[in-house]
Structures are given as C-alpha cells and as structure tokens.
Write a protein that holds these residues in place. Structure first.
Motif, short mmCIF file in Angstrom:
data_model
loop_
_atom_site.label_atom_id
_atom_site.label_comp_id
_atom_site.label_asym_id
_atom_site.label_seq_id
_atom_site.Cartn_x
_atom_site.Cartn_y
_atom_site.Cartn_z
N ARG A 60 52.12 30.95 -16.25
CA ARG A 60 51.59 29.58 -16.17
C ARG A 60 52.70 28.55 -16.04
O ARG A 60 52.45 27.41 -15.64
CB ARG A 60 50.73 29.29 -17.40
CG ARG A 60 49.50 30.18 -17.52
CD ARG A 60 48.66 29.81 -18.75
NE ARG A 60 47.60 30.75 -18.98
CZ ARG A 60 46.40 30.70 -18.39
NH1 ARG A 60 46.16 29.73 -17.51
NH2 ARG A 60 45.47 31.59 -18.65
N ASP A 61 53.92 28.94 -16.40
CA ASP A 61 55.06 28.03 -16.28
C ASP A 61 55.54 27.90 -14.83
O ASP A 61 56.39 27.05 -14.55
CB ASP A 61 56.23 28.52 -17.15
CG ASP A 61 56.68 29.92 -16.77
OD1 ASP A 61 55.81 30.76 -16.48
OD2 ASP A 61 57.90 30.17 -16.79
N ARG A 62 55.04 28.73 -13.94
CA ARG A 62 55.42 28.67 -12.53
C ARG A 62 54.19 28.49 -11.65
O ARG A 62 53.79 29.38 -10.90
CB ARG A 62 56.16 29.95 -12.13
CG ARG A 62 57.53 30.13 -12.77
CD ARG A 62 58.48 29.02 -12.35
NE ARG A 62 59.81 29.23 -12.90
CZ ARG A 62 60.81 29.81 -12.25
NH1 ARG A 62 60.63 30.22 -11.02
NH2 ARG A 62 61.98 29.96 -12.83
N PRO A 63 53.52 27.32 -11.72
CA PRO A 63 52.34 27.11 -10.87
C PRO A 63 52.73 27.01 -9.40
O PRO A 63 53.86 26.64 -9.06
CB PRO A 63 51.80 25.77 -11.38
CG PRO A 63 53.00 25.06 -11.93
CD PRO A 63 53.86 26.14 -12.52
N LEU A 64 51.80 27.37 -8.54
CA LEU A 64 52.04 27.31 -7.10
C LEU A 64 51.95 25.88 -6.62
O LEU A 64 50.98 25.18 -6.91
CB LEU A 64 51.01 28.18 -6.37
CG LEU A 64 51.15 28.25 -4.85
CD1 LEU A 64 52.41 29.01 -4.45
CD2 LEU A 64 49.91 28.91 -4.24
N ASP A 65 52.97 25.40 -5.91
CA ASP A 65 52.93 24.06 -5.33
C ASP A 65 52.87 24.17 -3.81
O ASP A 65 52.95 25.25 -3.23
CB ASP A 65 54.13 23.23 -5.78
CG ASP A 65 55.46 23.90 -5.49
OD1 ASP A 65 55.54 24.62 -4.47
OD2 ASP A 65 56.41 23.72 -6.26
N LEU A 66 52.74 23.01 -3.16
CA LEU A 66 52.57 23.00 -1.71
C LEU A 66 53.80 23.56 -0.99
O LEU A 66 53.67 24.26 0.02
CB LEU A 66 52.28 21.57 -1.23
CG LEU A 66 50.90 21.02 -1.62
CD1 LEU A 66 50.76 19.58 -1.14
CD2 LEU A 66 49.79 21.88 -1.02
N ARG A 67 54.98 23.25 -1.51
CA ARG A 67 56.17 23.74 -0.83
C ARG A 67 56.30 25.26 -0.96
O ARG A 67 56.73 25.94 -0.02
CB ARG A 67 57.42 23.05 -1.40
CG ARG A 67 57.49 21.57 -1.03
CD ARG A 67 58.85 21.00 -1.33
NE ARG A 67 58.95 19.62 -0.90
CZ ARG A 67 60.06 18.89 -0.96
NH1 ARG A 67 61.17 19.43 -1.43
NH2 ARG A 67 60.07 17.64 -0.55
N SER A 68 55.93 25.79 -2.11
CA SER A 68 55.94 27.25 -2.26
C SER A 68 54.93 27.89 -1.32
O SER A 68 55.20 28.92 -0.69
CB SER A 68 55.63 27.64 -3.71
OG SER A 68 56.66 27.22 -4.57
N ALA A 69 53.74 27.27 -1.22
CA ALA A 69 52.72 27.79 -0.31
C ALA A 69 53.21 27.79 1.13
O ALA A 69 52.97 28.73 1.89
CB ALA A 69 51.44 26.96 -0.44
N ALA A 70 53.93 26.73 1.51
CA ALA A 70 54.48 26.66 2.86
C ALA A 70 55.53 27.75 3.07
O ALA A 70 55.60 28.38 4.14
CB ALA A 70 55.09 25.28 3.11
#
Length: 320
Positions: A60-70
């Motif tokens: 939970r300390d590493r949520p997925l963000d838009l840049r990671s998704a990209a």
C-alpha cells in the motif's frame, strides 16, 4: 533479495523459456503468430492477476500513479514489438539465422544500460557478451543462410529485446511492484496482438482447441510464471548480467530438444553450449571473487524514457 538469488531466478526463467520452445513451434500448426501471442499473453495476465491484487494489499506504500502506468504501458509496447518482429521475421528467415541475430541483444543490452541509465556493467560483461554471442552462433550450426528481409526484422527485434531487458529493471526498482508490472505488460501485449490477429489471421474454435495444450503451457508457465520471475529478478541485478543469463534460453532449448524430440547436437553445437555455460559462470563468479577488492557498485539512475519520475531513486541491490 541477494544478487545470487536474483540471478538464479533469471536462470530458472531461461530454463522455462527453453522448455517452451517445442510448444511454441507446434502451436503454429494451428494458429497464426498474432492470434497465438494474443491468447497466450491474455491467459498469462488473467493467471497472474490474483497475485498482483495480493501484492497491492501488501504494498500500500507504493500506489500506482499515472507515470508508473505510462511506464508499464511503454514497456509492454516494447515487449510487443520484439515478439511480433520475431514471429513475422520467422516467415522469411531460417531458425538458425533468427537465433543468432536475435541473440545480438546480449551485446546491445549493456550498451543500452550504459547509455540510458549510466549503469556501468562489471568489466567481465563485455567479453562474456561476445562469448555468449559466439556460443549462440555455434549452437545454431556455425553457419548463416543468405540474408533476407526476415533477417533485417530479427536485427530490429534484437534492439527491442535489448531495450526491454534494459528498461524492465529500472522500472520495477522504482515501483517495487513486479507482479503488477507483469500483469500490465501481459495485458498490453495480449491486446495489441489479438486484435490484428482476429482481423488478419484465420481463426476457428477447432484451431484454438487443437492448440490448447501449448496455449496452457506457454500462457501459464513460460508466460505468466517465467516473465514474472524475470521482473522480480531484474529488480536486484544489472541489465547486462540479466541479458547473458536469459540468453541461456538457447542452451536450454537445445537440451529440451534432445530430451523431448530426440534431437542431437554435433560437436559444433556442443561447443556453443560450452561457451554459453562458460559466460554464465564468468558473470556469476568473477564479480563474487573480486568483491573484496572492489567497491560496491552504485545504484543505477533512471533515465527519463519510460521512467516514472526522473528524481526517484531506485532501491539498491543487496550483495550476495
């Protein structure tokens, strides 16, 4: 995770890929390359998805963000390009040429890692890469046929393979979500392959059922399991080391060909196996023997390409 354990996971990955060579070849009797690739990786995504959800609860300390998704999407597209170029190239080139020309990624990967991420490989990597390439050449019979359009596609494929191996370690070190990364890139490859496959290739339920055993093995084992092990292992080792370890797929393919298909290697092929094995041992043992006299390597920095954030620092690899 220690570097030794990470490299062991990569060797296991190569072993699984080598064992899947027969299944991948026989499946082409029933399905086109795009349809087979699409079904295989969509199955892999579904199989690994429950583990990705469990990983999300633990991290939970590493949520997925838009840049990671990209970054995940970009990596999946690089992966898709490599696989598609290889499958299409096989239509107009020989297996021997394909194996050798694709294997050039072993030499390209440390160059990609150095140029893109300033990841300086251990000096042993450069001669080991050349020895591995020579081993792949000998394993294929020590001869190349006249070059064709398919050979050009294989060379481009090698560039994308080097990019994929070079990028995946840095991306997964930043996000610390290797299982999610695997599911994401499986979904990207599966979707990108299945749509043109259904439009351009003949597909029938009977053909899918005929290729079902191969789809199960390549989708769940060599796809879902092995590529996830690759993502986990590359979080803790250098890209150049990973390229050499993963290239042992050619060695394991030859061994499984002998065990399952009764194929036999001549002296040239055996010499190729010996060179690949020697390169793997060198990459594993030389840094370990030299460690007391060398400073620990600095953690690689992320390049802007496909990296979630330029300022983020990857987690350093632990020593063996």
């Amino acid at each position: 995770m220690s570097r030794t354990l990470a490299n062991s996971l990569l060797l296991l990955t190569a072993l699984i890929w080598g064992s899947a060579f027969v299944a991948q070849a026989t499946a082409m009797k029933h399905l086109g390359p795009l349809t087979f690739t699409g079904l295989r990786f969509l199955m892999a995504a579904l199989a690994v998805l429950p583990f990705a959800l469990a990983e999300a609860r633990l991290r939970r300390d590493r949520p997925l963000d838009l840049r990671s998704a990209a970054s995940f999407t970009g990596l999946g597209l690089v992966f898709f390009a490599a696989i598609t170029l290889q499958q299409v190239g096989l239509l107009t080139t020989t297996v021997t040429n394909a194996g050798f020309l694709t294997g050039i990624y072993v030499v390209l990967t440390p160059l990609v890692a150095l140029a893109a991420f300033r990841e300086m490989p251990h000096p042993i990597v450069w001669p080991a890469s050349l020895v591995t390439l020579a081993g792949i050449y000998l394993l294929g019979g020590g001869a190349l046929s006249a070059l064709t359009t398919g050979d050009l596609l294989m060379l481009i494929c090698a560039v994308f393979c080097a990019l994929h191996v070079g990028l995946i370690g840095s991306v997964v070190r930043h996000c610390a979500r290797p299982v999610l990364l695997s599911v994401w890139q499986f979904a990207v490859v599966g979707t990108a392959a299945i749509i043109p496959g259904l439009l351009l290739e003949p597909v029938s339920l009977a053909a899918v059922l005929a290729a079902w055993p191969e789809l199960l093995y390549t989708g769940l084992v060599s796809g879902g399991l092995a590529f996830t092990l690759q993502a986990i292992g590359q979080r803790w080792t250098r890209a150049a080391d990973a390229a050499i370890l993963l290239s042992s797929e050619a060695l394991f393919a030859a061994l499984f060909g002998a065990l399952l298909l009764g194929e036999r290697l001549g002296p040239t092929g055996l010499a190729g196996c010996a060179l690949i094995f020697a390169a793997i041992l060198a990459v594993q043992l030389v840094p370990m023997l030299a460690r007391p006299r060398r400073a620990a390597p600095a953690a690689p920095t992320l390049a802007p390409a496909l990296a979630p954030t330029a300022a983020a620092k990857p987690e350093p690899a632990t020593s063996a």
